[in-house]
Design a protein around this motif. Structure first.
Motif, mmCIF file in Angstrom:
data_model
loop_
_atom_site.group_PDB
_atom_site.id
_atom_site.type_symbol
_atom_site.label_atom_id
_atom_site.label_comp_id
_atom_site.label_asym_id
_atom_site.label_seq_id
_atom_site.Cartn_x
_atom_site.Cartn_y
_atom_site.Cartn_z
ATOM 1 N N ASP A 21 0.825 -1.213 0.000
ATOM 2 C CA ASP A 21 0.000 0.000 0.000
ATOM 3 C C ASP A 21 0.854 1.256 0.000
ATOM 4 O O ASP A 21 0.492 2.277 -0.566
ATOM 5 C CB ASP A 21 -0.920 0.008 1.223
ATOM 6 C CG ASP A 21 -1.971 -1.090 1.143
ATOM 7 O OD1 ASP A 21 -2.328 -1.453 0.008
ATOM 8 O OD2 ASP A 21 -2.405 -1.589 2.187
ATOM 9 N N ARG A 22 1.994 1.201 0.667
ATOM 10 C CA ARG A 22 2.919 2.341 0.689
ATOM 11 C C ARG A 22 4.338 1.800 0.747
ATOM 12 O O ARG A 22 4.572 0.682 1.208
ATOM 13 C CB ARG A 22 2.654 3.254 1.896
ATOM 14 C CG ARG A 22 2.853 2.607 3.252
ATOM 15 C CD ARG A 22 2.418 3.513 4.376
ATOM 16 N NE ARG A 22 2.560 2.881 5.679
ATOM 17 C CZ ARG A 22 3.592 3.046 6.482
ATOM 18 N NH1 ARG A 22 4.584 3.837 6.114
ATOM 19 N NH2 ARG A 22 3.646 2.439 7.655
ATOM 20 N N LEU A 23 5.271 2.597 0.267
ATOM 21 C CA LEU A 23 6.658 2.162 0.193
ATOM 22 C C LEU A 23 7.560 3.116 0.966
ATOM 23 O O LEU A 23 7.416 4.339 0.841
ATOM 24 C CB LEU A 23 7.120 2.106 -1.268
ATOM 25 C CG LEU A 23 6.476 1.029 -2.148
ATOM 26 C CD1 LEU A 23 6.834 1.257 -3.604
ATOM 27 C CD2 LEU A 23 6.932 -0.357 -1.699
ATOM 28 N N PRO A 24 8.491 2.601 1.748
ATOM 29 C CA PRO A 24 9.484 3.458 2.423
ATOM 30 C C PRO A 24 10.568 3.856 1.436
ATOM 31 O O PRO A 24 10.512 3.506 0.251
ATOM 32 C CB PRO A 24 10.022 2.550 3.526
ATOM 33 C CG PRO A 24 9.928 1.175 2.940
ATOM 34 C CD PRO A 24 8.682 1.176 2.090
ATOM 35 N N ARG A 25 11.574 4.559 1.915
ATOM 36 C CA ARG A 25 12.694 4.950 1.047
ATOM 37 C C ARG A 25 13.327 3.722 0.398
ATOM 38 O O ARG A 25 13.626 3.712 -0.785
ATOM 39 C CB ARG A 25 13.738 5.716 1.850
ATOM 40 C CG ARG A 25 14.887 6.240 0.990
ATOM 41 C CD ARG A 25 16.068 6.660 1.861
ATOM 42 N NE ARG A 25 15.748 7.791 2.684
ATOM 43 C CZ ARG A 25 15.998 9.056 2.366
ATOM 44 N NH1 ARG A 25 16.560 9.336 1.209
ATOM 45 N NH2 ARG A 25 15.693 10.029 3.200
#
Length: 327
Positions: free
Chosen positions: A154-158
């Motif tokens: 759903d979301r990605l970190p660096r």
């Protein structure tokens, strides 16, 4: 124990005549080491100087370094490279948020004096298990490659690619809690530790946690927290602004969101700081139906090929070995 553990990691991934290296003295040393090794391995560091921190960030996500070629005035040597880095030390080494956002911190527990063993005995046991460790890692990697294209988040970190790899491992081995949640937790703890090195930023956090939100000029914010000043305190409101900008990723990780207005008004630059609360990472990982179906197919194929009893043994052994290596 930390040096021995790192030596084992190096022996698995990139064996070398000298598995552990002393701290580099220049940024150029970092890139020279990276150009000649697959795994950059530093032993017993006491600190990371600012230039080295930036160089390690570049190595992690890919970057370059250029310098004058020896015995020339105008020729240049350039290196464009990406490498994993492993380093150890007694003190907390990484202090810059950019570097912390790219690392995994592992704290080894002290060894009970009654359980100490000679290094020769430890390494002999390790080399005896090394073929099985390598075999398990390659089996793991084979399964991950089949599942990875269908993993969605759903979301990605660096470190987006690493996050997808964590989720692929979780899908393949059905770990609970998932490896991605463990990674987010490790990252959050590291950020909290670096925030504690800045008393001014900690006071900003307390202010926002009390009031929920702050919106005003940097100068006003500086005056509000100034009564709580300590020896290690920023001297001016410009210094506070720099600290907040530097620690924005760390603040976000602990649930504090910071927005800077880039347009200066008559009374100065405005900032909005909000206590959004820690976002749970449990809702972030998501795997497609294709990934789940592929995993089930992998286990079914193994079951059909080797039989029920053998399949369970392989599954259990692989799980344990990969778990130990990963930690």
């Amino acid at each position: 124990g930390k040096s021995t553990v790192q030596e084992m990691i190096r022996e698995v991934l990139d064996p070398n005549k000298v598995n552990l290296r002393a701290a580099p003295t220049t940024v150029e040393d970092v890139f020279v080491s990276a150009a000649n090794n697959h795994l950059v391995s530093y032993n017993n560091l006491s600190k990371i100087f600012p230039g080295m921190s930036d160089a390690l960030c570049s190595l992690s996500t890919g970057g370059g370094h250029a310098g004058r070629k020896l015995y020339t005035n105008t020729d240049e040597t350039a290196v464009d490279i990406q490498r994993p880095v492993c380093m150890n030390g007694i003190a907390c080494l990484a202090k810059q948020p950019d570097l912390i956002d790219r690392l995994i911190r592992i704290t080894l527990q002290p060894i009970d004096g009654n359980k100490n063993r000679a290094k020769k005995q430890v390494m002999e046991s390790f080399y005896e298990e090394l073929p099985r460790i390598l075999g398990s890692l390659l089996s793991c990697f084979s399964r991950i490659l089949q599942v990875l294209p269908d993993v969605e988040l759903d979301r990605l970190p660096r470190m987006a690619d690493f996050a997808k790899l964590c989720q692929a491992l979780t899908v393949v081995y059905r770990w609970q809690p998932g490896l991605l949640e463990t990674y987010y937790s490790n990252r959050s703890v590291s950020f909290e530790e670096t925030l504690e090195t800045s008393p001014a930023v900690m006071e900003v956090i307390k202010l926002v946690q009390r009031n929920g939100i702050f919106e005003g000029t940097i100068k006003t914010l500086f005056e509000e927290i100034k009564p709580f000043s300590t020896d290690n305190w920023v001297k001016t409101y410009r210094g506070l602004s720099e600290k907040l900008r530097m620690h924005t990723p760390a603040l976000k990780a602990v649930g504090i969101k910071v927005w800077f207005n880039p347009v200066r008004k008559k009374d100065g630059y405005y900032v909005r700081i909000e206590n959004a609360g820690k976002r749970s990472s449990s809702s972030s990982p998501r795997s497609s139906d294709k990934a789940g179906a592929k995993v089930q197919s992998l286990w079914n194929d193994e079951h059909d090929e080797h039989g029920e009893h053998h399949s369970e043994t392989v599954s259990g052994t692989t799980n344990n070995e990969i778990h130990e290596v990963t930690i």
